[in-house]
Design a protein around this motif. Structure first.
Motif, PDB file in Angstrom:
ATOM      1  N   GLU A 195     -45.886  -1.491  10.883  1.00  0.00           N
ATOM      2  CA  GLU A 195     -47.348  -1.375  10.856  1.00  0.00           C
ATOM      3  C   GLU A 195     -47.974  -2.070  12.051  1.00  0.00           C
ATOM      4  N   ARG A 196     -47.418  -3.235  12.459  1.00  0.00           N
ATOM      5  CA  ARG A 196     -47.972  -3.955  13.611  1.00  0.00           C
ATOM      6  C   ARG A 196     -47.740  -3.207  14.914  1.00  0.00           C
ATOM      7  N   HIS A 197     -46.772  -2.317  14.943  1.00  0.00           N
ATOM      8  CA  HIS A 197     -46.562  -1.469  16.116  1.00  0.00           C
ATOM      9  C   HIS A 197     -47.380  -0.179  16.039  1.00  0.00           C
ATOM     10  N   GLY A 198     -48.206  -0.053  14.979  1.00  0.00           N
ATOM     11  CA  GLY A 198     -49.005   1.157  14.820  1.00  0.00           C
ATOM     12  C   GLY A 198     -48.200   2.331  14.312  1.00  0.00           C
ATOM     13  N   GLY A 199     -46.997   2.073  13.783  1.00  0.00           N
ATOM     14  CA  GLY A 199     -46.115   3.147  13.361  1.00  0.00           C
ATOM     15  C   GLY A 199     -46.256   3.515  11.897  1.00  0.00           C
ATOM     16  N   THR A 200     -45.533   4.563  11.480  1.00  0.00           N
ATOM     17  CA  THR A 200     -45.533   5.026  10.098  1.00  0.00           C
ATOM     18  C   THR A 200     -44.090   5.202   9.628  1.00  0.00           C
ATOM     19  N   ILE A 201     -43.919   5.171   8.293  1.00  0.00           N
ATOM     20  CA  ILE A 201     -42.605   5.349   7.677  1.00  0.00           C
ATOM     21  C   ILE A 201     -42.692   6.499   6.687  1.00  0.00           C
ATOM     22  N   ASP A 202     -41.797   7.455   6.823  1.00  0.00           N
ATOM     23  CA  ASP A 202     -41.718   8.585   5.902  1.00  0.00           C
ATOM     24  C   ASP A 202     -40.363   8.520   5.202  1.00  0.00           C
ATOM     25  N   VAL A 203     -40.378   8.433   3.863  1.00  0.00           N
ATOM     26  CA  VAL A 203     -39.140   8.312   3.085  1.00  0.00           C
ATOM     27  C   VAL A 203     -38.907   9.613   2.320  1.00  0.00           C
ATOM     28  N   ARG A 204     -37.715  10.192   2.522  1.00  0.00           N
ATOM     29  CA  ARG A 204     -37.355  11.404   1.791  1.00  0.00           C
ATOM     30  C   ARG A 204     -36.028  11.143   1.089  1.00  0.00           C
ATOM     31  N   SER A 205     -36.072  11.208  -0.248  1.00  0.00           N
ATOM     32  CA  SER A 205     -34.860  10.861  -0.989  1.00  0.00           C
ATOM     33  C   SER A 205     -34.929  11.433  -2.387  1.00  0.00           C
ATOM     34  N   GLU A 206     -33.784  11.815  -2.923  1.00  0.00           N
ATOM     35  CA  GLU A 206     -33.635  12.241  -4.303  1.00  0.00           C
ATOM     36  C   GLU A 206     -32.329  11.651  -4.833  1.00  0.00           C
ATOM     37  N   PRO A 207     -32.259  11.333  -6.126  1.00  0.00           N
ATOM     38  CA  PRO A 207     -31.017  10.784  -6.688  1.00  0.00           C
ATOM     39  C   PRO A 207     -29.836  11.730  -6.455  1.00  0.00           C
ATOM     40  N   GLY A 208     -28.757  11.189  -5.882  1.00  0.00           N
ATOM     41  CA  GLY A 208     -27.550  11.958  -5.630  1.00  0.00           C
ATOM     42  C   GLY A 208     -27.603  12.822  -4.390  1.00  0.00           C
ATOM     43  N   GLU A 209     -28.738  12.831  -3.675  1.00  0.00           N
ATOM     44  CA  GLU A 209     -28.899  13.697  -2.506  1.00  0.00           C
ATOM     45  C   GLU A 209     -28.997  12.916  -1.205  1.00  0.00           C
ATOM     46  N   GLY A 210     -28.877  11.606  -1.234  1.00  0.00           N
ATOM     47  CA  GLY A 210     -28.984  10.813  -0.013  1.00  0.00           C
ATOM     48  C   GLY A 210     -30.425  10.487   0.331  1.00  0.00           C
ATOM     49  N   THR A 211     -30.583   9.811   1.465  1.00  0.00           N
ATOM     50  CA  THR A 211     -31.908   9.328   1.868  1.00  0.00           C
ATOM     51  C   THR A 211     -32.097   9.521   3.362  1.00  0.00           C
ATOM     52  N   SER A 212     -33.331   9.853   3.735  1.00  0.00           N
ATOM     53  CA  SER A 212     -33.702   9.941   5.153  1.00  0.00           C
ATOM     54  C   SER A 212     -34.985   9.148   5.348  1.00  0.00           C
ATOM     55  N   ILE A 213     -34.923   8.128   6.211  1.00  0.00           N
ATOM     56  CA  ILE A 213     -36.092   7.299   6.521  1.00  0.00           C
ATOM     57  C   ILE A 213     -36.470   7.554   7.974  1.00  0.00           C
ATOM     58  N   ILE A 214     -37.681   8.046   8.178  1.00  0.00           N
ATOM     59  CA  ILE A 214     -38.153   8.430   9.513  1.00  0.00           C
ATOM     60  C   ILE A 214     -39.253   7.458   9.932  1.00  0.00           C
ATOM     61  N   VAL A 215     -38.992   6.727  11.010  1.00  0.00           N
ATOM     62  CA  VAL A 215     -39.953   5.775  11.562  1.00  0.00           C
ATOM     63  C   VAL A 215     -40.523   6.362  12.850  1.00  0.00           C
ATOM     64  N   THR A 216     -41.827   6.572  12.872  1.00  0.00           N
ATOM     65  CA  THR A 216     -42.498   7.132  14.046  1.00  0.00           C
ATOM     66  C   THR A 216     -43.396   6.067  14.653  1.00  0.00           C
ATOM     67  N   VAL A 217     -43.145   5.724  15.933  1.00  0.00           N
ATOM     68  CA  VAL A 217     -43.903   4.675  16.620  1.00  0.00           C
ATOM     69  C   VAL A 217     -44.580   5.288  17.845  1.00  0.00           C
ATOM     70  N   PRO A 218     -45.907   5.131  17.996  1.00  0.00           N
ATOM     71  CA  PRO A 218     -46.583   5.692  19.167  1.00  0.00           C
ATOM     72  C   PRO A 218     -46.231   4.906  20.440  1.00  0.00           C
ATOM     73  N   ARG A 219     -46.086   5.628  21.511  1.00  0.00           N
ATOM     74  CA  ARG A 219     -45.805   4.945  22.791  1.00  0.00           C
ATOM     75  C   ARG A 219     -46.986   4.074  23.213  1.00  0.00           C
ATOM     76  N   THR A 220     -48.194   4.538  22.919  1.00  0.00           N
ATOM     77  CA  THR A 220     -49.400   3.781  23.280  1.00  0.00           C
ATOM     78  C   THR A 220     -50.184   3.516  22.015  1.00  0.00           C
ATOM     79  N   ARG A 221     -50.382   2.256  21.702  1.00  0.00           N
ATOM     80  CA  ARG A 221     -51.106   1.900  20.487  1.00  0.00           C
ATOM     81  C   ARG A 221     -52.597   1.989  20.711  1.00  0.00           C
ATOM     82  N   SER A 222     -53.314   2.508  19.654  1.00  0.00           N
ATOM     83  CA  SER A 222     -54.769   2.537  19.725  1.00  0.00           C
ATOM     84  C   SER A 222     -55.312   1.144  19.440  1.00  0.00           C
ATOM     85  N   ALA A 223     -56.522   0.894  19.886  1.00  0.00           N
ATOM     86  CA  ALA A 223     -57.127  -0.430  19.707  1.00  0.00           C
ATOM     87  C   ALA A 223     -57.391  -0.679  18.241  1.00  0.00           C
TER      88      ALA A 223
END
Length: 638
Positions: free
Chosen positions: A610-638
């Motif tokens: 959050e301090r880098h201005g980024g977001t976390i997207d979690v995709r997971s189901e029981p028995g199907e594994g997990t995918s965690i996607i962290v997206t960080v902007p190259r340039t942070r807004s003020a």
């Protein structure tokens, strides 16, 4: 009312000074020098707030907290920490302590903590009082209405009593004694629409109409052509029921419900008609009072600044207030555990089940999710709702949003955890600093410039590192921004792989790095971001290692970038997570690993991103594994 505060501390000076400060704030104060003495004072003094030190000889503050909550869960406990041991702080929060403050105690923190405790106690007391008063009012009004309705039901049995009434009419002197005792207007009419007898209440309120026409007592009826109830009974030979208006002796209108029944002759013809009229003025007044009471109840129900719902034994929500409907939608007949937790089965620590079992009020603190996906930390309190026989047919659940309080506690707790984790580093730096000072002193004694330079370099380096560590703590306490510097992303990804690959191999999990070419560089707080992503990678390895449904498991770290964002994806084919776990995974102290987890890693990772201005997207189901996607902007807004 002024709250009672029990202050527990083994230091006499602290008890004396802090006791005076609390008394100056308007609270009634008693002190105790130990946990054992506090339990004895608890029974005699009956405090609503306990303020206790954590570290004490004999019974410590944690044990005292457990004993106090076991005997009276409504007492709010505030912990005092003077040693910076965050394990004890975590334990105190897990044992339902309201708050904690550190020594030396600042006045504003003490005032704030006591005010939060007093506000919480006051709100709980008011809600309990309103609930009891409303139940009592509704029961009283309902009982009175039922009694009047029973009177109205007299007419329903008139037809069955017609033969008995005929006997009473034939022996009029004896029969009128019974008529006079009934609390309604009773009159007997012949087949020529003439009144032949009336009871005493009829005579007192409406006048002695004996010998007059049957329709004359009614308002706005003139002549038999208006089909008064008696005329209708003679014409059709059946009982009649209708709402009518009578005129009393003073010319006022009296609304009544009229019941008529024919009394047949031996030839099967209508010989007489008995008419019973029940004054519904009182019924109408009581109905209006009941309606007003219900409206007042619903206004209070809807205006309460918390979530209120009523749940039956099948966990169906049968009633909910306005704030609940705003945040969770129109969910009548939905299951409470589905709405709050997105669970198919009831919660394991459900206070509703406990209230149905023992009829007592219970508390529970948990995290719920609104229909918009927002998470709320709520303090739940239940109360039984009884039917007329005294059986519990429903449970009222009142949930108070304490998210802001817990966020403040989370910040203080995480600050304390940082201090605790840094203490070992500080000890190491101090040891190195002692070594540098020793070399400097040895250089002076031996007049050895080389040793002096070497020792001074060590001293200078360690002082700089201590200075940076102290500044980090101060910046964190003030919610500082991330300290970023240009970082080569390809090298950063390789460093992450070098950290996690040996750990994955040790647990027999295959690891793969997929980094796109030409990632370039961007500004990152490299140390913090590396720790955050390593948390995700280690959890992915654990999820694979603990899943025995597949012979082999893989963890993949994918790094991609475009002109605007950098995307880190941690994917595994391990155990996966259900919706409830996904929604709670970034909550402080929540861990799906039981006693093996502290519940801190993902909470801190979320803050870093959050301090880098980024977001976390979690995709997971029981028995199907997990995918965690962290997206960080190259340039942070003020």
């Amino acid at each position: 009312m002024s709250e009672k505060v029990l202050l527990v501390d083994d230091e006499d000076a602290i008890r004396e000074i802090l006791g005076l400060s609390i008394a100056d704030l308007g609270y009634e104060v008693q002190t105790a020098g130990s946990g054992e003495e506090a339990l004895e004072t608890l029974e005699l003094f009956s405090p609503t707030i306990v303020l206790t030190d954590i570290k004490m000889p004999g019974m410590d503050g944690i044990e005292l907290l457990k004993r106090v909550k076991a005997e009276n869960p409504d007492i709010e406990v505030i912990m005092i920490s003077g040693h910076g041991d965050m394990d004890l702080v975590v334990k105190s929060l897990q044992q339902e302590a309201l708050d904690f403050i550190t020594k030396p105690i600042r006045d504003e923190l003490l005032v704030s903590a006591l005010r939060r405790a007093a506000d919480k106690i006051s709100m709980r007391r008011q809600l309990r009082e309103h609930t009891l008063n409303l139940e009592r009012i509704v029961k009283e009004k309902s009982a009175r209405l039922v009694e009047l309705e029973r009177q109205l039901a007299v007419g329903q049995v008139v037809e069955g009593l017609s033969s008995a009434m005929r006997c009473l009419v034939e022996t009029c002197d004896e029969g009128m004694g019974y008529f006079n005792e009934l609390p309604c207007f009773i009159s007997i009419h012949n087949r020529y629409l003439e009144v032949v007898a009336v009871n005493q209440l009829y005579r007192d309120r409406l006048g002695d109409k004996t010998g007059q026409q049957s329709w004359e007592v009614y308002a706005q009826r003139q002549g038999s052509g208006n089909a008064c109830p008696v005329a209708m009974t003679i014409e059709h030979g059946t009982s009649q029921r209708s709402r009518e208006t009578l005129m009393d002796l003073e010319g006022r209108e009296v609304p009544v419900i009229v019941h008529t029944a024919p009394i047949m002759s031996k030839e099967g013809q209508v010989e007489l008609v008995i008419e019973l009229s029940v004054d519904v003025t009182e019924v109408g007044r009581l109905q209006e009072e009941l309606r007003s009471a219900r409206e007042k109840y619903h206004r209070l129900f809807d205006s309460a600044p918390c979530y209120i719902e009523v749940v039956d034994r099948d966990f169906n929500i049968v009633e909910a207030n306005r704030r609940f409907r705003q945040d969770f939608g129109e969910i009548r007949a939905a299951k409470c555990h589905d709405v709050f937790k997105h669970r198919e089965d009831p919660c394991q620590e459900c206070p509703i089940i406990q209230t149905f079992d023992d009829g007592e009020s219970h508390q529970w603190e948990t995290v719920v999710t609104t229909r918009d996906g927002a998470q709320r930390i709520v303090l739940i309190q239940t109360a039984p709702v009884h039917d007329e026989q005294g059986n519990i047919e429903q449970v009222m659940e009142i949930s108070t949003d304490i998210t802001q309080i817990r966020e403040l506690q989370d910040h203080l707790a995480s600050l304390g955890l940082m201090l605790g984790s840094m203490s070992h580093g500080v000890k190491g730096l101090l040891t190195s600093l002692d070594g540098g000072v020793y070399k400097v002193e040895a250089g002076f004694k031996r007049d050895d410039p080389g040793r002096l330079r070497e020792g001074w370099a060590i001293v200078k380096d360690k002082i700089g590192r201590i200075r940076k560590m102290v500044l980090d703590i101060l910046y964190y306490a003030k919610s500082r921004e991330a300290e970023t510097a240009p970082v080569d992303l390809a090298g950063f990804a390789s460093d992450l792989a070098a950290i996690i690959e040996p750990k994955a191999a040790l647990r027999r999990v295959a690891f793969q790095l997929e980094a796109a070419p030409d990632l370039g560089s961007m500004d990152l707080d490299e140390t913090a971001m590396s720790a955050a992503l390593v948390n995700f990678l280690e959890n992915a390895v654990d999820a694979c290692a603990e899943d025995d449904t597949r012979p082999e498991h893989h963890v993949v770290l994918k790094v991609a970038a475009d002109a605007r964002n950098v995307r880190f994806e941690v994917a595994d084919d391990g155990m996966g997570m259900d919706q409830e776990t996904r929604e709670k995974m970034f909550t402080l102290f929540f861990s799906s690993k039981g006693s093996r987890g502290t519940g801190l890693g993902l909470f801190i990772s979320n803050q870093v991103i959050e301090r880098h201005g980024g977001t976390i997207d979690v995709r997971s189901e029981p028995g199907e594994g997990t995918s965690i996607i962290v997206t960080v902007p190259r340039t942070r807004s003020a």
